[in-house]
Design a protein around this motif. Structure first.
Motif, PDB file in Angstrom:
ATOM      1  N   SER A  26       0.811  -1.216   0.000  1.00 48.14           N
ATOM      2  CA  SER A  26       0.000   0.000   0.000  1.00 48.14           C
ATOM      3  C   SER A  26       0.845   1.266   0.000  1.00 48.14           C
ATOM      4  CB  SER A  26      -0.929   0.013   1.211  1.00 48.14           C
ATOM      5  OG  SER A  26      -1.817  -1.093   1.172  1.00 48.14           O
ATOM      6  N   THR A  27       1.945   1.256   0.747  1.00 47.07           N
ATOM      7  CA  THR A  27       2.692   2.497   0.957  1.00 47.07           C
ATOM      8  C   THR A  27       3.982   2.602   0.159  1.00 47.07           C
ATOM      9  OG1 THR A  27       3.839   1.541   2.878  1.00 47.07           O
ATOM     10  CG2 THR A  27       1.757   2.682   3.294  1.00 47.07           C
ATOM     11  N   GLU A  28       4.581   1.483  -0.233  1.00 48.81           N
ATOM     12  CA  GLU A  28       5.891   1.520  -0.883  1.00 48.81           C
ATOM     13  C   GLU A  28       5.887   0.997  -2.317  1.00 48.81           C
ATOM     14  OE1 GLU A  28       9.046   0.812   2.699  1.00 48.81           O
ATOM     15  OE2 GLU A  28       7.777  -0.921   2.170  1.00 48.81           O
ATOM     16  N   LEU A  29       5.089  -0.029  -2.588  1.00 49.78           N
ATOM     17  CA  LEU A  29       5.150  -0.666  -3.900  1.00 49.78           C
ATOM     18  C   LEU A  29       4.731   0.262  -5.044  1.00 49.78           C
ATOM     19  CD1 LEU A  29       5.947  -3.232  -5.317  1.00 49.78           C
ATOM     20  CD2 LEU A  29       3.655  -4.155  -4.907  1.00 49.78           C
ATOM     21  N   PRO A  30       3.700   1.099  -4.892  1.00 51.22           N
ATOM     22  CA  PRO A  30       3.375   2.012  -5.997  1.00 51.22           C
ATOM     23  C   PRO A  30       4.544   2.907  -6.383  1.00 51.22           C
ATOM     24  CG  PRO A  30       1.553   1.912  -4.441  1.00 51.22           C
ATOM     25  CD  PRO A  30       2.699   1.174  -3.806  1.00 51.22           C
ATOM     26  N   ASP A  31       5.275   3.420  -5.391  1.00 46.61           N
ATOM     27  CA  ASP A  31       6.463   4.236  -5.700  1.00 46.61           C
ATOM     28  C   ASP A  31       7.532   3.402  -6.401  1.00 46.61           C
ATOM     29  OD1 ASP A  31       5.203   6.316  -4.443  1.00 46.61           O
ATOM     30  OD2 ASP A  31       6.537   6.362  -2.700  1.00 46.61           O
ATOM     31  N   CYS A  32       7.652   2.146  -6.004  1.00 50.60           N
ATOM     32  CA  CYS A  32       8.650   1.256  -6.598  1.00 50.60           C
ATOM     33  C   CYS A  32       8.387   1.069  -8.089  1.00 50.60           C
ATOM     34  CB  CYS A  32       8.621  -0.083  -5.855  1.00 50.60           C
ATOM     35  SG  CYS A  32       9.867  -1.272  -6.381  1.00 50.60           S
TER      36      CYS A  32
END
Length: 381
Positions: free
Chosen positions: A271-277
Motif C-alpha cells: 500500500s505504501t511503498e510498492l506504488p512508488d517502486c
C-alpha cells in the motif's frame, strides 16, 4: 451467501495466493458474499474479522511456510460451520484441501478449489534429491485425484486449464484470473523512490517484483543483466522481494561482477511503498516460466510501467496481446538485447505505458469478484 474458504497460506506470508485471497475477499462483499477464511497462525500476525487462525508448525525445508496442526484445523473448521455455510472454497492442496473436502461431505455442500500453482515445475526446487520425473508424475497424480473430487476447479489462466486437462482432470474448470485493485498502483512517486534508494533520476532501471525464490528464474535475469551491462553500463536491476534464493543470488551477482548493476531492496509494503517502486522504474523485467497468472505484470501495467517478460505458462494471457508488454526472448543474449533496446526508446515506453494502463483496466478486481460470486451461486445447493 456464506462461503467457508480454507488456505495453507495467508498474510503475513507474501505470495500470489495470499494476494489473490485478499483481493477476492475484499470485493466479494459487494456481491453479498460473506467469506470466513481459515488459515495458518503466524507468530507476528493474529486473526482478524472473519479470519480464523490455526495453530501451525514451521517447516524445516521452507521456513516461510507453516503446516497447520490437523486437530486444530478441524476445530476451527467446526467453529466456522456453527453458522450456516453455503459453499466451501479451497485455495491450496495441502491440509486445507483435505479439511475442506471433509467438511463439504459432512455438510452436504458444494466444494470448489482454485489451482494457483504449477507444482509440477516447483517441486523439484524443494526436493532436489529425488528424481525429477518421479516428482512430476507424483504431482500430476495428486492434482488429478484432488481436482476430480471437486464440484468445480478455478484456474487463473487458459494455460493452467490446459495443463490440468492434460493431467486427466475431468471436473468442470472455470478460467477466472485474480483481479487487481487498479487504483492502488497508479499514483506512485518516481522521485520519492529514487531519492530513498539513491538512484540517479536518469539512470535506466529494470524492476523485478516478487518472491525471491528459485522458481522465479531470477538467476536468468542476473545473467542477462551481465550481458546488457556491456552495452549499457549504467543499467540497474532492482529486485523487490524476499525469499530463500537471496543468498545464492547475491553470490551469483558477485561472481558475474555486476554488484553495481543489481540492487536487492527487500519486501515493499503493497500500500505504501510498492506504488512508488513501480513508478521509479523504466521497465518491468520478468523471466519466470512457472507462473499460473503473473499478477505483478498487471500491477506494473496499472502503474504505467512497460512489461518485458517471458510469454510462458500463465503469463501468455498477459504478454501475448502486446498491449503494454513485449514478449522477451528466452535466452540470455536475446533477452539482454531486447531490454537494452526498450530502455533506450522513451517513445516506445511512453506508448506502452498508455496501452498497458488500458489493458490492466480490463482486469479490475471488482469485476472478477462479481464473476466468482456468479459461479458460487450457480453451484449452490
Amino acid at each position: 451467501m456464506h462461503v467457508l474458504m480454507l488456505s495453507d497460506v495467508y498474510f503475513p506470508r507474501i505470495n500470489g495466493v495470499s494476494t489473490s485471497i485478499e483481493t477476492f475477499r475484499r470485493d466479494l462483499g459487494g456481491s453479498d458474499i460473506r467469506v470466513t477464511l481459515v488459515a495458518p497462525a503466524y507468530e507476528e500476525h493474529p486473526g482478524g474479522e472473519d479470519v480464523l487462525r490455526v495453530r501451525a508448525r514451521r517447516l524445516p525445508f521452507d521456513p516461510e511456510d507453516r503446516l497447520m496442526v490437523w486437530r486444530s484445523l478441524r476445530r476451527k473448521v467446526d467453529e466456522a460451520c456453527r453458522e450456516p455455510v453455503d459453499l466451501i472454497h479451497i485455495q491450496t492442496p495441502f491440509a486445507a484441501h483435505y479439511a475442506g473436502v471433509g467438511a463439504a461431505r459432512r455438510l452436504g455442500r458444494p466444494v470448489v478449489a482454485t489451482y494457483h500453482t504449477h507444482f509440477e515445475e516447483y517441486i523439484g526446487h524443494y526436493l532436489p534429491v529425488l528424481p525429477r520425473p518421479l516428482l512430476r508424475a507424483t504431482a500430476r497424480g495428486i492434482a488429478r485425484g484432488q481436482c476430480n473430487g471437486l464440484d468445480a476447479v478455478i484456474v487463473p489462466s487458459r494455460a493452467m486449464e490446459q495443463t490440468l486437462q492434460g493431467y486427466g482432470v475431468t471436473a468442470a474448470t472455470h478460467v477466472l484470473p485474480t483481479g487487481i485493485p487498479i487504483e492502488r498502483f497508479n499514483g506512485g512517486d518516481r522521485g520519492r523512490f529514487r531519492t530513498r534508494h539513491d538512484i540517479a533520476e536518469h539512470r535506466p532501471v529494470a524492476l523485478f517484483v516478487g518472491r525471491v525464490a528459485h522458481e522465479k528464474n531470477i538467476d536468468f535475469l542476473l545473467r542477462a543483466v551481465a550481458i546488457a551491462a556491456r552495452a549499457m553500463p549504467e543499467l540497474l536491476l532492482v529486485v523487490a522481494g524476499e525469499g530463500p534464493a537471496l543468498p545464492s543470488l547475491l553470490r551469483q551477482a558477485a561472481s558475474l561482477g555486476i554488484e553495481g548493476n543489481v540492487r536487492f531492496i527487500g519486501y515493499m509494503d503493497r500500500s505504501t511503498e510498492l506504488p512508488d517502486c513501480y513508478a521509479g522504474a523504466d521497465a518491468f523485467a520478468f523471466a519466470s516460466r512457472t507462473e499460473t497468472q503473473g499478477l505483478v505484470l498487471l500491477e506494473a501495467m496499472a502503474a504505467g510501467l512497460p512489461v518485458y517478460a517471458f510469454a510462458a505458462m500463465g503469463t501468455r494471457d498477459i504478454v501475448e496481446p502486446g498491449r503494454g508488454a513485449i514478449a522477451a526472448a528466452q535466452h540470455e543474449a536475446g533477452f539482454a538485447d531486447g531490454l537494452v533496446r526498450l530502455l533506450r526508446d522513451p517513445a516506445l515506453r511512453a506508448r506502452m505505458a498508455v496501452e498497458g494502463s488500458c489493458f490492466a483496466n480490463d482486469w479490475s478486481a471488482p469485476e472478477r469478484a462479481r464473476q466468482l460470486a456468479h459461479l458460487y451461486r450457480s453451484l449452490k445447493r
